[in-house]
Design a protein around this motif. Sequence first.
Motif, PDB file in Angstrom:
ATOM      1  N   VAL A   1       0.844  -1.194   0.000  1.00 44.84           N
ATOM      2  CA  VAL A   1       0.000   0.000   0.000  1.00 44.84           C
ATOM      3  C   VAL A   1       0.878   1.243   0.000  1.00 44.84           C
ATOM      4  O   VAL A   1       1.692   1.445   0.911  1.00 44.84           O
ATOM      5  CB  VAL A   1      -0.952   0.011   1.210  1.00 44.84           C
ATOM      6  CG1 VAL A   1      -1.790   1.283   1.215  1.00 44.84           C
ATOM      7  CG2 VAL A   1      -1.850  -1.222   1.178  1.00 44.84           C
TER       8      VAL A   1
ATOM      9  N   SER B   1       2.978  -1.843   4.201  1.00 47.12           N
ATOM     10  CA  SER B   1       2.726  -0.429   3.924  1.00 47.12           C
ATOM     11  C   SER B   1       3.895   0.440   4.381  1.00 47.12           C
ATOM     12  O   SER B   1       3.986   0.802   5.545  1.00 47.12           O
ATOM     13  CB  SER B   1       1.437   0.043   4.608  1.00 47.12           C
ATOM     14  OG  SER B   1       1.170   1.378   4.252  1.00 47.12           O
TER      15      SER B   1
ATOM     16  N   HIS C   1      -1.921   5.624   8.908  1.00 51.07           N
ATOM     17  CA  HIS C   1      -2.382   4.627   7.940  1.00 51.07           C
ATOM     18  C   HIS C   1      -2.661   3.268   8.571  1.00 51.07           C
ATOM     19  O   HIS C   1      -3.540   2.543   8.098  1.00 51.07           O
ATOM     20  CB  HIS C   1      -1.355   4.466   6.819  1.00 51.07           C
ATOM     21  CG  HIS C   1       0.042   4.196   7.277  1.00 51.07           C
ATOM     22  ND1 HIS C   1       0.747   5.072   8.067  1.00 51.07           N
ATOM     23  CD2 HIS C   1       0.868   3.144   7.051  1.00 51.07           C
ATOM     24  CE1 HIS C   1       1.948   4.581   8.288  1.00 51.07           C
ATOM     25  NE2 HIS C   1       2.038   3.414   7.705  1.00 51.07           N
TER      26      HIS C   1
ATOM     27  N   ILE D   1      -5.768   0.670   7.796  1.00 46.52           N
ATOM     28  CA  ILE D   1      -5.530  -0.663   7.244  1.00 46.52           C
ATOM     29  C   ILE D   1      -6.112  -1.742   8.147  1.00 46.52           C
ATOM     30  O   ILE D   1      -6.632  -2.764   7.676  1.00 46.52           O
ATOM     31  CB  ILE D   1      -4.015  -0.869   7.024  1.00 46.52           C
ATOM     32  CG1 ILE D   1      -3.540   0.013   5.860  1.00 46.52           C
ATOM     33  CG2 ILE D   1      -3.685  -2.334   6.766  1.00 46.52           C
ATOM     34  CD1 ILE D   1      -2.039   0.058   5.689  1.00 46.52           C
TER      35      ILE D   1
END
Length: 321
Positions: free
Chosen positions: A76, A102, A109, A113
Amino acid sequence: MKYAVLGAGAMGLRYGILLQQAGFPVDFVEIWDDQIEKIKEQNGVYVSRDGKDKHLVPVNIYSPENYEGDPDVWIVFTKQMQLEDALKRTAGSFKDHQYVVSPMNGMGHIEKINKYFKPKKVIGGTALIGTVLNGAGDVDFIGASGAGSMHMANQTESPDDTTHQIVEEFTKANLNPTLTTNFLGTLMAKVIFNSVINTLCTMFEIQMGEYIQGPTAEKLGRQLINEAFDVCERAGIKLLNTREEEWEIIRHVSTDTNPLHFPSMYQDMSKGRPTEVDYINGYIYELGLKYHYEATTHEFLRNLVHLSEFARDFDPKSLEA
């Protein structure tokens, strides 16, 4: 294993293309329509290195709604501000067996996620790898082949066999990963790095190599590092490096690894996009407030970047009577 990159921007393209060149199947999923259309139109991505040897690399790219693949691992790499929308649109392709890596800039984030993946399948990461997206379908890898490095850490801090396989395959792709068992310390080390390099280079529109030669570069850098370390110590986050080591990494990367690189925040600013400063300097400041500490230099820089964004977009005609 098979990989899918969510976010085919500069870094997403670099990771995916290097893995593809190492022999692993890779799909790209993108929410920017212009990027999808351009790559399909030219049957691939134009890749150069330090502005030279531009060549076309075929890739498979999809919108979230049109993707029907089943990768073993998602990588990601969206911008923080776009992540929630990108995950929501791609959710139909997420499966219980899949892992996610990621190495995004900033913080915020992981919580997003975690809404779609179990923590034991989430691997956080950091990337000291310079890449520039010149435009739709055109990416420039900064630094010599094999330059740059990254750190990875399982959210559970307990690496399993799949994690070790990912590390092995990333190594084959010349991404130079180091696996740690310190999740927050690993992520925050890069946040601190970016809070110096990204923000200062953006404010003064300079490359990393130019910044490091400035007469006040070390003083400014150490001031920001010290505040960030003060915050992390109060938050109980044990960082990967000492304060001295953190500065040495900034010095080394700016001098030896990526002196010609304009950081991603500068790229966003110069192209009229919102920056991620709230997820970098702003995150450090907000985390400090939770522990009754004000990282005032980080807040000052965050406000300066937002003022610069405003000035960039301001229409002088609005002042006319």
